[in-house]
Scaffold this motif. Structure first.
Motif, PDB file in Angstrom:
ATOM      1  N   ILE A  18      -0.603  15.799   6.222  1.00 54.08           N
ATOM      2  CA  ILE A  18      -0.500  15.104   5.124  1.00 54.08           C
ATOM      3  C   ILE A  18      -1.139  13.917   5.125  1.00 54.08           C
ATOM      4  CG2 ILE A  18       1.347  13.967   3.760  1.00 54.08           C
ATOM      5  CD1 ILE A  18       3.250  16.048   4.659  1.00 54.08           C
ATOM      6  N   CYS A  19      -1.324  13.103   6.286  1.00 59.87           N
ATOM      7  CA  CYS A  19      -2.039  11.918   6.434  1.00 59.87           C
ATOM      8  C   CYS A  19      -3.531  12.092   6.104  1.00 59.87           C
ATOM      9  CB  CYS A  19      -1.922  11.273   7.893  1.00 59.87           C
ATOM     10  SG  CYS A  19      -0.202  10.897   8.354  1.00 59.87           S
ATOM     11  N   CYS A  27       3.406  10.201   2.308  1.00 57.92           N
ATOM     12  CA  CYS A  27       4.425  10.320   2.797  1.00 57.92           C
ATOM     13  C   CYS A  27       5.815  10.235   2.315  1.00 57.92           C
ATOM     14  CB  CYS A  27       4.550   9.770   4.308  1.00 57.92           C
ATOM     15  SG  CYS A  27       4.373   8.187   4.131  1.00 57.92           S
ATOM     16  N   PHE A  48       7.672  12.599   9.777  1.00 60.19           N
ATOM     17  CA  PHE A  48       6.800  11.324  10.191  1.00 60.19           C
ATOM     18  C   PHE A  48       7.691  10.905  11.640  1.00 60.19           C
ATOM     19  CE2 PHE A  48       5.062  12.592   6.165  1.00 60.19           C
ATOM     20  CZ  PHE A  48       3.824  12.361   6.552  1.00 60.19           C
ATOM     21  N   CYS A  69      -2.462   2.062   6.221  1.00 63.02           N
ATOM     22  CA  CYS A  69      -1.359   2.486   7.032  1.00 63.02           C
ATOM     23  C   CYS A  69      -1.494   2.198   8.650  1.00 63.02           C
ATOM     24  CB  CYS A  69      -1.007   3.880   6.921  1.00 63.02           C
ATOM     25  SG  CYS A  69       0.481   4.792   7.560  1.00 63.02           S
ATOM     26  N   SER A  87       1.338   5.750  -0.776  1.00 59.89           N
ATOM     27  CA  SER A  87       1.349   6.847   0.301  1.00 59.89           C
ATOM     28  C   SER A  87       1.826   8.133  -0.271  1.00 59.89           C
ATOM     29  CB  SER A  87       2.364   6.178   1.234  1.00 59.89           C
ATOM     30  OG  SER A  87       3.810   6.077   0.954  1.00 59.89           O
ATOM     31  N   ILE A  95       4.707   8.442  12.907  1.00 61.10           N
ATOM     32  CA  ILE A  95       3.241   9.065  12.658  1.00 61.10           C
ATOM     33  C   ILE A  95       2.969   7.852  11.673  1.00 61.10           C
ATOM     34  CG2 ILE A  95       1.681  10.492  11.521  1.00 61.10           C
ATOM     35  CD1 ILE A  95       2.839  11.489  14.276  1.00 61.10           C
ATOM     36  N   TRP A  96       1.887   7.201  11.875  1.00 60.28           N
ATOM     37  CA  TRP A  96       1.167   6.278  10.838  1.00 60.28           C
ATOM     38  C   TRP A  96      -0.261   6.393  11.079  1.00 60.28           C
ATOM     39  CZ3 TRP A  96       4.120   2.119   8.619  1.00 60.28           C
ATOM     40  CH2 TRP A  96       5.373   2.046   9.018  1.00 60.28           C
ATOM     41  N   GLY A  97      -0.850   6.279   9.638  1.00 64.45           N
ATOM     42  CA  GLY A  97      -2.197   6.742   9.674  1.00 64.45           C
ATOM     43  C   GLY A  97      -2.742   8.017  10.272  1.00 64.45           C
ATOM     44  N   GLY A  98      -1.993   8.870  10.533  1.00 60.61           N
ATOM     45  CA  GLY A  98      -2.412  10.247  10.962  1.00 60.61           C
ATOM     46  C   GLY A  98      -2.253  10.184  12.629  1.00 60.61           C
ATOM     47  N   TRP A 128       0.864  -1.307   0.044  1.00 62.27           N
ATOM     48  CA  TRP A 128      -0.002   0.044   0.004  1.00 62.27           C
ATOM     49  C   TRP A 128       1.043   1.390   0.160  1.00 62.27           C
ATOM     50  CZ3 TRP A 128       1.240   2.738   4.288  1.00 62.27           C
ATOM     51  CH2 TRP A 128       1.682   1.859   5.398  1.00 62.27           C
ATOM     52  N   VAL A 159      -4.396   5.947   1.467  1.00 64.37           N
ATOM     53  CA  VAL A 159      -3.902   4.708   2.114  1.00 64.37           C
ATOM     54  C   VAL A 159      -3.874   4.602   3.543  1.00 64.37           C
ATOM     55  CG1 VAL A 159      -2.832   3.397   0.055  1.00 64.37           C
ATOM     56  CG2 VAL A 159      -1.455   4.743   1.663  1.00 64.37           C
ATOM     57  N   LYS A 160      -4.466   5.999   4.198  1.00 65.20           N
ATOM     58  CA  LYS A 160      -4.394   6.012   5.694  1.00 65.20           C
ATOM     59  C   LYS A 160      -4.855   4.845   6.640  1.00 65.20           C
ATOM     60  CE  LYS A 160      -6.147   9.520   9.014  1.00 65.20           C
ATOM     61  NZ  LYS A 160      -7.163  10.578   9.063  1.00 65.20           N
ATOM     62  N   CYS A 187      -4.092  11.438   2.559  1.00 58.93           N
ATOM     63  CA  CYS A 187      -3.649  10.196   2.100  1.00 58.93           C
ATOM     64  C   CYS A 187      -4.697   9.061   1.793  1.00 58.93           C
ATOM     65  CB  CYS A 187      -2.587   9.717   3.223  1.00 58.93           C
ATOM     66  SG  CYS A 187      -1.824   8.037   2.439  1.00 58.93           S
TER      67      CYS A 187
HETATM   68  S1  SF4 Z   1      -1.592   7.803   6.239  1.00 61.18           S
HETATM   69 FE1  SF4 Z   1       0.349   6.544   6.578  1.00 61.18          FE
HETATM   70  S2  SF4 Z   1       1.163   6.294   4.632  1.00 61.18           S
HETATM   71 FE2  SF4 Z   1      -0.553   8.228   4.480  1.00 61.18          FE
HETATM   72  S3  SF4 Z   1       1.080   9.650   4.550  1.00 61.18           S
HETATM   73 FE3  SF4 Z   1       0.227   9.177   6.745  1.00 61.18          FE
HETATM   74  S4  SF4 Z   1       2.075   8.100   7.292  1.00 61.18           S
HETATM   75 FE4  SF4 Z   1       2.045   7.961   5.235  1.00 61.18          FE
END
Ligand code: SF4
Length: 109
Positions: free
Chosen positions: A69-70, A47, A55, A79, A45, A92-95, A41, A75-76, A73
């Protein structure tokens, strides 16, 4: 993960080589890709197209830019799922920050 694996706070394994994944938005990962590579995925992304340092901020650093940014995104959800399933402790993953993911995990128990 030991701190020695980090360069400027960004883990070496946070992202798969884009050459393996294809150009973002051009090639959608197939079911086989996802099975072979749980990070497929990341081809879409946002990021990956920005500064990864945002991040993985230093302790006490701002997470606002990364979270902004998330929000855009696509694919949040994948992620965040990946981070929760793999117990990602940093960045930071998935916001969500580490602390926010920890809270989410506790609420789910
Ligand atoms: S949701 Fe995940 S993949 Fe998308 S920008 Fe944020 S950290 Fe990156």
């Amino acid at each position: 993960m030991a701190m020695s694996e980090y360069r400027s706070g960004v883990p070496d394994d946070w992202f798969v080589d884009p050459v393996q994944l294809g150009v973002p938005g051009v090639r959608k990962p197939s079911a086989d890709d996802i099975e072979d590579n749980p990070l497929a995925w990341q081809a879409d992304s946002l990021c990956a197209q920005t500064d990864p340092e945002a991040f993985f901020p230093e302790k006490g650093g701002s997470t606002r830019d990364a979270k902004r940014i998330c929000t855009s995104c696509e694919v949040k959800a994948q992620c965040l799922d990946y981070a929760l399933q793999n117990d990602e402790r940093f960045g930071i993953w998935g916001g969500l920050s580490e602390r926010e993911r920890r809270k989410l995990r506790k609420r789910a128990v």
